[in-house]
Design an enzyme around this catalytic site. Structure first.
Site, PDB file in Angstrom:
ATOM      1  N   MET A  18       6.878  -4.026  32.538  1.00 25.62           N
ATOM      2  CA  MET A  18       6.214  -4.653  33.680  1.00 25.62           C
ATOM      3  C   MET A  18       6.258  -3.742  34.904  1.00 25.62           C
ATOM      4  O   MET A  18       7.249  -3.071  35.162  1.00 25.62           O
ATOM      5  CB  MET A  18       6.877  -5.998  33.987  1.00 25.62           C
ATOM      6  CG  MET A  18       6.647  -6.997  32.882  1.00 25.62           C
ATOM      7  SD  MET A  18       4.878  -7.401  32.743  1.00 25.62           S
ATOM      8  CE  MET A  18       4.636  -7.381  30.999  1.00 25.62           C
ATOM      9  N   HIS A  34      -2.216   0.488  34.641  1.00 26.08           N
ATOM     10  CA  HIS A  34      -3.294  -0.149  35.395  1.00 26.08           C
ATOM     11  C   HIS A  34      -4.606   0.083  34.680  1.00 26.08           C
ATOM     12  O   HIS A  34      -4.827   1.161  34.143  1.00 26.08           O
ATOM     13  CB  HIS A  34      -3.359   0.428  36.818  1.00 26.08           C
ATOM     14  CG  HIS A  34      -4.071  -0.473  37.761  1.00 26.08           C
ATOM     15  ND1 HIS A  34      -5.437  -0.470  37.878  1.00 26.08           N
ATOM     16  CD2 HIS A  34      -3.605  -1.437  38.583  1.00 26.08           C
ATOM     17  CE1 HIS A  34      -5.774  -1.390  38.759  1.00 26.08           C
ATOM     18  NE2 HIS A  34      -4.692  -1.992  39.210  1.00 26.08           N
ATOM     19  N   HIS A  62      -1.055  -9.675  35.360  1.00 22.82           N
ATOM     20  CA  HIS A  62      -1.741  -9.507  36.649  1.00 22.82           C
ATOM     21  C   HIS A  62      -0.681  -9.665  37.751  1.00 22.82           C
ATOM     22  O   HIS A  62       0.286  -8.918  37.794  1.00 22.82           O
ATOM     23  CB  HIS A  62      -2.875 -10.547  36.697  1.00 22.82           C
ATOM     24  CG  HIS A  62      -3.870 -10.381  37.807  1.00 22.82           C
ATOM     25  ND1 HIS A  62      -3.932  -9.293  38.618  1.00 22.82           N
ATOM     26  CD2 HIS A  62      -4.879 -11.216  38.232  1.00 22.82           C
ATOM     27  CE1 HIS A  62      -4.923  -9.443  39.496  1.00 22.82           C
ATOM     28  NE2 HIS A  62      -5.512 -10.606  39.284  1.00 22.82           N
ATOM     29  N   ASP A  69       3.126  -3.588  41.903  1.00 27.72           N
ATOM     30  CA  ASP A  69       4.169  -4.593  41.681  1.00 27.72           C
ATOM     31  C   ASP A  69       5.545  -3.974  41.475  1.00 27.72           C
ATOM     32  O   ASP A  69       6.559  -4.641  41.677  1.00 27.72           O
ATOM     33  CB  ASP A  69       3.807  -5.457  40.458  1.00 27.72           C
ATOM     34  CG  ASP A  69       2.567  -6.275  40.727  1.00 27.72           C
ATOM     35  OD1 ASP A  69       2.487  -6.870  41.805  1.00 27.72           O
ATOM     36  OD2 ASP A  69       1.671  -6.301  39.866  1.00 27.72           O
ATOM     37  N   PHE A  78       4.165  -1.248  35.301  1.00 22.55           N
ATOM     38  CA  PHE A  78       3.606   0.069  34.943  1.00 22.55           C
ATOM     39  C   PHE A  78       2.223  -0.117  34.328  1.00 22.55           C
ATOM     40  O   PHE A  78       1.969  -1.098  33.627  1.00 22.55           O
ATOM     41  CB  PHE A  78       4.497   0.794  33.935  1.00 22.55           C
ATOM     42  CG  PHE A  78       5.750   1.342  34.539  1.00 22.55           C
ATOM     43  CD1 PHE A  78       5.774   2.612  35.100  1.00 22.55           C
ATOM     44  CD2 PHE A  78       6.902   0.572  34.582  1.00 22.55           C
ATOM     45  CE1 PHE A  78       6.936   3.116  35.678  1.00 22.55           C
ATOM     46  CE2 PHE A  78       8.062   1.062  35.150  1.00 22.55           C
ATOM     47  CZ  PHE A  78       8.079   2.330  35.699  1.00 22.55           C
ATOM     48  N   ARG A  91      -3.816 -12.080  49.091  1.00 28.35           N
ATOM     49  CA  ARG A  91      -5.052 -11.905  48.298  1.00 28.35           C
ATOM     50  C   ARG A  91      -6.099 -12.976  48.603  1.00 28.35           C
ATOM     51  O   ARG A  91      -7.281 -12.803  48.291  1.00 28.35           O
ATOM     52  CB  ARG A  91      -4.704 -11.840  46.812  1.00 28.35           C
ATOM     53  CG  ARG A  91      -5.833 -11.520  45.859  1.00 28.35           C
ATOM     54  CD  ARG A  91      -6.570 -10.198  46.149  1.00 28.35           C
ATOM     55  NE  ARG A  91      -5.791  -8.984  46.005  1.00 28.35           N
ATOM     56  CZ  ARG A  91      -5.584  -8.312  44.861  1.00 28.35           C
ATOM     57  NH1 ARG A  91      -6.123  -8.748  43.756  1.00 28.35           N
ATOM     58  NH2 ARG A  91      -4.857  -7.206  44.846  1.00 28.35           N
ATOM     59  N   ARG A  98     -22.938 -15.032  33.663  1.00 23.68           N
ATOM     60  CA  ARG A  98     -22.975 -15.595  32.309  1.00 23.68           C
ATOM     61  C   ARG A  98     -23.239 -14.454  31.335  1.00 23.68           C
ATOM     62  O   ARG A  98     -24.394 -14.134  31.036  1.00 23.68           O
ATOM     63  CB  ARG A  98     -24.105 -16.632  32.251  1.00 23.68           C
ATOM     64  CG  ARG A  98     -24.022 -17.705  31.162  1.00 23.68           C
ATOM     65  CD  ARG A  98     -24.036 -17.141  29.798  1.00 23.68           C
ATOM     66  NE  ARG A  98     -24.133 -18.155  28.769  1.00 23.68           N
ATOM     67  CZ  ARG A  98     -23.904 -17.907  27.499  1.00 23.68           C
ATOM     68  NH1 ARG A  98     -23.526 -16.687  27.108  1.00 23.68           N
ATOM     69  NH2 ARG A  98     -24.050 -18.856  26.604  1.00 23.68           N
TER      70      ARG A  98
HETATM   71  N1  COA Z   1       4.243  -0.498  29.116  1.00 25.71           N
HETATM   72  C1  COA Z   1       4.155   0.121  27.936  1.00 25.71           C
HETATM   73  N2  COA Z   1       3.005   0.620  27.456  1.00 25.71           N
HETATM   74  C2  COA Z   1       1.908   0.483  28.218  1.00 25.71           C
HETATM   75  C3  COA Z   1       1.933  -0.159  29.468  1.00 25.71           C
HETATM   76  C4  COA Z   1       3.156  -0.660  29.904  1.00 25.71           C
HETATM   77  N3  COA Z   1       3.251  -1.294  31.074  1.00 25.71           N
HETATM   78  N4  COA Z   1       0.706  -0.158  30.001  1.00 25.71           N
HETATM   79  C5  COA Z   1      -0.066   0.473  29.124  1.00 25.71           C
HETATM   80  N5  COA Z   1       0.655   0.846  28.047  1.00 25.71           N
HETATM   81  C6  COA Z   1       0.171   1.537  26.865  1.00 25.71           C
HETATM   82  C7  COA Z   1      -0.359   0.533  25.874  1.00 25.71           C
HETATM   83  O1  COA Z   1       0.639   0.082  24.983  1.00 25.71           O
HETATM   84  C8  COA Z   1      -1.427   1.340  25.171  1.00 25.71           C
HETATM   85  O2  COA Z   1      -0.807   2.198  24.278  1.00 25.71           O
HETATM   86  P1  COA Z   1      -1.457   2.486  22.835  1.00 25.71           P
HETATM   87  O3  COA Z   1      -2.773   3.137  23.129  1.00 25.71           O
HETATM   88  O4  COA Z   1      -0.466   3.367  22.155  1.00 25.71           O
HETATM   89  O5  COA Z   1      -1.623   1.128  22.200  1.00 25.71           O
HETATM   90  C9  COA Z   1      -2.004   2.205  26.292  1.00 25.71           C
HETATM   91  O6  COA Z   1      -0.936   2.345  27.243  1.00 25.71           O
HETATM   92  C10 COA Z   1      -3.201   1.579  26.965  1.00 25.71           C
HETATM   93  O7  COA Z   1      -2.803   0.322  27.465  1.00 25.71           O
HETATM   94  P2  COA Z   1      -3.724  -0.947  27.538  1.00 25.71           P
HETATM   95  O8  COA Z   1      -2.880  -2.183  27.494  1.00 25.71           O
HETATM   96  O9  COA Z   1      -4.847  -0.850  26.544  1.00 25.71           O
HETATM   97  O10 COA Z   1      -4.364  -0.764  28.968  1.00 25.71           O
HETATM   98  P3  COA Z   1      -5.053  -1.884  29.768  1.00 25.71           P
HETATM   99  O11 COA Z   1      -5.975  -1.214  30.706  1.00 25.71           O
HETATM  100  O12 COA Z   1      -5.622  -2.959  28.912  1.00 25.71           O
HETATM  101  O13 COA Z   1      -3.791  -2.547  30.516  1.00 25.71           O
HETATM  102  C11 COA Z   1      -2.349  -3.468  32.044  1.00 25.71           C
HETATM  103  C12 COA Z   1      -3.560  -2.555  31.840  1.00 25.71           C
HETATM  104  C13 COA Z   1      -2.055  -3.548  33.546  1.00 25.71           C
HETATM  105  C14 COA Z   1      -2.660  -4.869  31.521  1.00 25.71           C
HETATM  106  C15 COA Z   1      -1.133  -2.887  31.285  1.00 25.71           C
HETATM  107  O14 COA Z   1      -0.872  -1.600  31.775  1.00 25.71           O
HETATM  108  C16 COA Z   1       0.086  -3.771  31.380  1.00 25.71           C
HETATM  109  O15 COA Z   1       0.217  -4.749  30.635  1.00 25.71           O
HETATM  110  N6  COA Z   1       1.015  -3.457  32.341  1.00 25.71           N
HETATM  111  C17 COA Z   1       2.190  -4.270  32.522  1.00 25.71           C
HETATM  112  C18 COA Z   1       1.888  -5.478  33.389  1.00 25.71           C
HETATM  113  C19 COA Z   1       1.668  -5.112  34.842  1.00 25.71           C
HETATM  114  O16 COA Z   1       2.420  -4.390  35.447  1.00 25.71           O
HETATM  115  N7  COA Z   1       0.600  -5.701  35.403  1.00 25.71           N
HETATM  116  C20 COA Z   1       0.245  -5.506  36.796  1.00 25.71           C
HETATM  117  C21 COA Z   1      -1.046  -4.783  36.886  1.00 25.71           C
HETATM  118  S1  COA Z   1      -1.435  -4.364  38.565  1.00 25.71           S
END
Ligand code: COA
Length: 378
Positions: A257, A261, A222, A315, A259, A340, A359
């Site tokens: 990190m 959303h 996050h 970010d 990348f 925020r 809940r």
């Molecule tokens: N780097 C590499 N692969 C990524 C990625 C990233 N930052 N974000 C998503 N992916 C890939 C996942 O590995 C997954 O691939 P797969 O289907 O082959 O397993 C696919 O994209 C879907 O990702 P998922 O993690 O299920 O999406 P999500 O909606 O749960 O995750 C985040 C969203 C933000 C948690 C995730 O993109 C992430 O961890 N990003 C890095 C942390 C970050 O920048 N956070 C700030 C958010 S504003």
């Protein structure tokens, strides 16, 4: 309940109404109270956006003056809190110290059970005014420096720079910072805002809700990602390494990190505005180091989009922009909190204006019901 009914991570689940902001991934846009975030970021100061988020309308000049006066009147930390902060363990992360400091402010508030909207609004402004000083105080204590009191003649962003560094940088730098404040202010039911609403819904009080939200934002999936992005750029080291670094990281299935959303799949609506601000910082600072970070960011971005079709989030440009402004990396997420706090508290107020305890249900996958066995027979 069949397993297919479970919405893991609450993905795609709509849990309540809100009038605070709207994300439209299909058009890649975000509005606060109906106004496009890009317009707010570039055309007004953060204080106007804060007023909008809480009050639902942009302020007139007279309303803004009164709001700014209220914010300034609420600056200043109790001595008891500063004494406690002096005793924080060395090396504690600034998000952990901020979480504890906000929780401490709640200890001193004798009216925490008051959920009236006016009272919550006053507490929101109080937190808005005090959090920057907590962040600056923590920064100066960790670096063994004398504390700097807030300057009532300075606006919000300028005052924060002053409390950290003892001086206010050039207006262009302050503007880049102010833009980041507006872009970070609010983003619907993200993890920390939802946490705040869940805690508020049990009538635990605004300090509990904000303390919980800070804990949620701290995580690298996050808000903590802005810090992680800067660590990544340092690890990459130079533009020449950037493409190879990214290809290797993807091959090793590392999460990159800054990348991706949960809601935006074709790009984060706030990124272009913040990328412009980051570029402005690079041009203003003008050092080889700054130019190298910019080049690295460009190559990492291009490689990630080409290889995986995953776009940067807010970010990604904000981490290096804060670094070029002179902030230490562990301060980046606390700085995010300074912004925020507006969105969190607007959501706490909205939740409590028409409260229903949050809940959800769970899908049990443990043992089926069994007969109890006394300890001597196990
Ligand atoms: N780097 C590499 N692969 C990524 C990625 C990233 N930052 N974000 C998503 N992916 C890939 C996942 O590995 C997954 O691939 P797969 O289907 O082959 O397993 C696919 O994209 C879907 O990702 P998922 O993690 O299920 O999406 P999500 O909606 O749960 O995750 C985040 C969203 C933000 C948690 C995730 O993109 C992430 O961890 N990003 C890095 C942390 C970050 O920048 N956070 C700030 C958010 S504003």
């Amino acid at each position: 309940m069949a397993e297919t009914d479970v919405k893991y991570g609450l993905a795609g689940v709509v849990t309540d109404d809100t009038a605070v902001s709207k994300v439209m991934p299909e058009t890649n846009s975000l509005t606060y109270r109906g106004y496009a975030v890009q317009d707010l970021a570039t055309q007004c100061r953060f204080e106007e956006t804060a007023y909008l988020i809480w009050n639902g309308e942009l302020p007139t000049q007279a309303q803004l003056d009164a709001f700014n006066a209220q914010e300034k009147a609420n600056r200043g930390l109790p001595d008891t809190l500063i004494d406690v902060m002096r005793k924080f363990p060395e090396g504690a992360h600034p998000m952990a110290t901020l979480r504890t400091a906000v929780s401490f402010l709640g200890l001193e508030d004798r009216q925490i059970e008051d959920h009236a909207i006016d009272h919550l609004y006053e507490r929101s402004i109080s937190l808005f005014a005090k959090i920057p000083q907590i962040v600056a105080t923590d920064f100066r204590l960790r670096n063994g420096k004398e504390l700097i009191a807030p300057d009532p003649d300075l606006p919000f962003s300028e005052n924060f720079f002053y409390m950290c560094f003892g001086e206010v940088p050039a207006p262009d730098i302050v503007k880049c910072f102010d833009i980041s404040m507006t872009l970070y202010a609010e983003h619907t039911f993200n993890a920390s805002t939802f946490t705040a609403r869940v805690i508020a819904s049990s009538l635990s009080g605004i300090y509990s809700a904000v303390t919980g939200a800070i804990g949620s934002l701290k995580g690298p999936l996050h808000g903590g990602a802005n810090e992680a992005v800067m660590h990544m750029l340092k690890e990459v080291g130079s533009p020449e390494n950037a493409q190879e670094w990214m290809l290797t990281a993807l091959k090793e299935k590392r999460k990159i990190m800054g990348f991706g959303h949960r809601v935006y799949r074709a790009g984060d609506s706030r990124v272009p505005t913040m990328t412009d601000a980051y570029k402005n910082m690079v041009d203003i600072i003008g050092t080889d180091e700054a130019k190298q970070y910019w080049e690295m960011s460009k190559i990492l971005n291009e490689t990630m989009v080409a290889e995986k079709g995953i776009y940067p989030n807010l970010d990604f440009p904000t981490g290096p922009a804060y670094y070029l402004m002179g902030f230490e990396i562990p301060m980046f997420t606390p700085v995010f909190v300074m912004s925020r706090i507006t969105g969190w508290t607007a959501h706490i107020i909205e939740q409590l204006a028409d409260n229903k305890l949050i809940r959800p249900l769970s899908n049990y996958i443990g043992q089926t019901q069994r007969d109890f066995v006394p300890i001597e027979k196990r």
